[in-house]
Design a protein around this motif. Structure first.
Motif, PDB file in Angstrom:
ATOM      1  N   UNK A 131      20.239  -6.012 -18.495  1.00 45.31           N
ATOM      2  CA  UNK A 131      19.033  -6.101 -17.664  1.00 45.31           C
ATOM      3  C   UNK A 131      19.390  -6.791 -16.359  1.00 45.31           C
ATOM      4  N   UNK A 132      18.934  -6.161 -15.261  1.00 53.21           N
ATOM      5  CA  UNK A 132      19.161  -6.747 -13.940  1.00 53.21           C
ATOM      6  C   UNK A 132      17.909  -6.570 -13.115  1.00 53.21           C
ATOM      7  N   UNK A 133      17.681  -7.509 -12.231  1.00 49.13           N
ATOM      8  CA  UNK A 133      16.575  -7.372 -11.280  1.00 49.13           C
ATOM      9  C   UNK A 133      17.142  -6.805  -9.993  1.00 49.13           C
ATOM     10  N   UNK A 134      16.498  -5.729  -9.530  1.00 51.96           N
ATOM     11  CA  UNK A 134      16.927  -5.092  -8.290  1.00 51.96           C
ATOM     12  C   UNK A 134      15.723  -4.939  -7.364  1.00 51.96           C
ATOM     13  N   UNK A 135      16.003  -4.886  -6.096  1.00 51.50           N
ATOM     14  CA  UNK A 135      14.944  -4.705  -5.102  1.00 51.50           C
ATOM     15  C   UNK A 135      14.764  -3.223  -4.841  1.00 51.50           C
ATOM     16  N   UNK A 136      13.498  -2.788  -4.860  1.00 48.09           N
ATOM     17  CA  UNK A 136      13.189  -1.379  -4.604  1.00 48.09           C
ATOM     18  C   UNK A 136      11.968  -1.290  -3.701  1.00 48.09           C
ATOM     19  N   UNK A 137      11.909  -0.241  -2.880  1.00 45.53           N
ATOM     20  CA  UNK A 137      10.717  -0.056  -2.049  1.00 45.53           C
ATOM     21  C   UNK A 137       9.550   0.475  -2.882  1.00 45.53           C
ATOM     22  N   UNK A 138       8.372  -0.026  -2.596  1.00 52.07           N
ATOM     23  CA  UNK A 138       7.148   0.466  -3.229  1.00 52.07           C
ATOM     24  C   UNK A 138       6.239   0.929  -2.104  1.00 52.07           C
ATOM     25  N   UNK A 139       5.822   2.171  -2.182  1.00 50.54           N
ATOM     26  CA  UNK A 139       4.972   2.740  -1.140  1.00 50.54           C
ATOM     27  C   UNK A 139       3.501   2.584  -1.512  1.00 50.54           C
ATOM     28  N   UNK A 140       2.673   2.382  -0.492  1.00 54.19           N
ATOM     29  CA  UNK A 140       1.231   2.286  -0.691  1.00 54.19           C
ATOM     30  C   UNK A 140       0.540   2.767   0.571  1.00 54.19           C
ATOM     31  N   UNK A 141      -0.728   3.104   0.432  1.00 54.48           N
ATOM     32  CA  UNK A 141      -1.501   3.658   1.546  1.00 54.48           C
ATOM     33  C   UNK A 141      -2.658   2.728   1.860  1.00 54.48           C
ATOM     34  N   UNK A 142      -2.881   2.490   3.144  1.00 56.39           N
ATOM     35  CA  UNK A 142      -4.004   1.656   3.571  1.00 56.39           C
ATOM     36  C   UNK A 142      -4.906   2.443   4.512  1.00 56.39           C
ATOM     37  N   UNK A 143      -6.130   1.974   4.595  1.00 57.38           N
ATOM     38  CA  UNK A 143      -7.131   2.546   5.492  1.00 57.38           C
ATOM     39  C   UNK A 143      -7.695   1.427   6.339  1.00 57.38           C
ATOM     40  N   UNK A 144      -8.040   1.746   7.567  1.00 58.82           N
ATOM     41  CA  UNK A 144      -8.705   0.770   8.412  1.00 58.82           C
ATOM     42  C   UNK A 144     -10.122   0.587   7.897  1.00 58.82           C
ATOM     43  N   UNK A 145     -10.652  -0.620   8.005  1.00 58.10           N
ATOM     44  CA  UNK A 145     -12.005  -0.888   7.515  1.00 58.10           C
ATOM     45  C   UNK A 145     -13.018   0.026   8.207  1.00 58.10           C
ATOM     46  N   UNK A 146     -12.732   0.458   9.427  1.00 56.57           N
ATOM     47  CA  UNK A 146     -13.626   1.372  10.140  1.00 56.57           C
ATOM     48  C   UNK A 146     -13.635   2.778   9.532  1.00 56.57           C
ATOM     49  N   UNK A 147     -12.684   3.094   8.651  1.00 57.38           N
ATOM     50  CA  UNK A 147     -12.635   4.388   7.982  1.00 57.38           C
ATOM     51  C   UNK A 147     -13.445   4.376   6.684  1.00 57.38           C
ATOM     52  N   UNK A 148     -14.094   3.269   6.393  1.00 55.28           N
ATOM     53  CA  UNK A 148     -14.861   3.144   5.157  1.00 55.28           C
ATOM     54  C   UNK A 148     -16.336   2.938   5.476  1.00 55.28           C
ATOM     55  N   UNK A 149     -17.168   3.145   4.461  1.00 53.03           N
ATOM     56  CA  UNK A 149     -18.595   2.870   4.624  1.00 53.03           C
ATOM     57  C   UNK A 149     -19.111   2.259   3.327  1.00 53.03           C
TER      58      UNK A 149
END
Length: 91
Positions: A64-82
């Protein structure tokens, strides 16, 4: 550029990506964060893809080893919500 809920600033490449996205409001959040505060991303809005580096435990050759990996996520501007109206308010 800040996360709407945590008020934490976005850093590095994420900050640069958000700064050039063309929004006047500096607050962003994920789809789930929007839902958690009673907001909905408007239909047709497009999110902005970001990434962060996370530590992940992997088994490599039986160890077992700990490795660094990229995690992708998506954000929205608060003005794109209601704000989502409750069913009792909609009638």
């Amino acid at each position: 550029m800040f996360n709407y809920l945590t008020k934490a600033p976005y850093t590095g490449n994420n900050e640069a990506i958000l700064a050039t996205a063309g929004f006047g409001n500096p607050y962003f959040l994920t789809y789930r964060q929007a839902l958690s505060i009673g907001r909905q991303v408007r239909k047709g809005e497009r999110g902005i893809g970001l990434q962060r580096i996370v530590w992940v435990e992997e088994v490599i050759k039986g160890a077992k080893r700990k490795v660094r990996k990229p995690k992708r996520f998506t954000v929205f501007n608060i003005d794109q919500t209601e704000e989502v109206k409750a069913e009792s308010e909609a009638a």
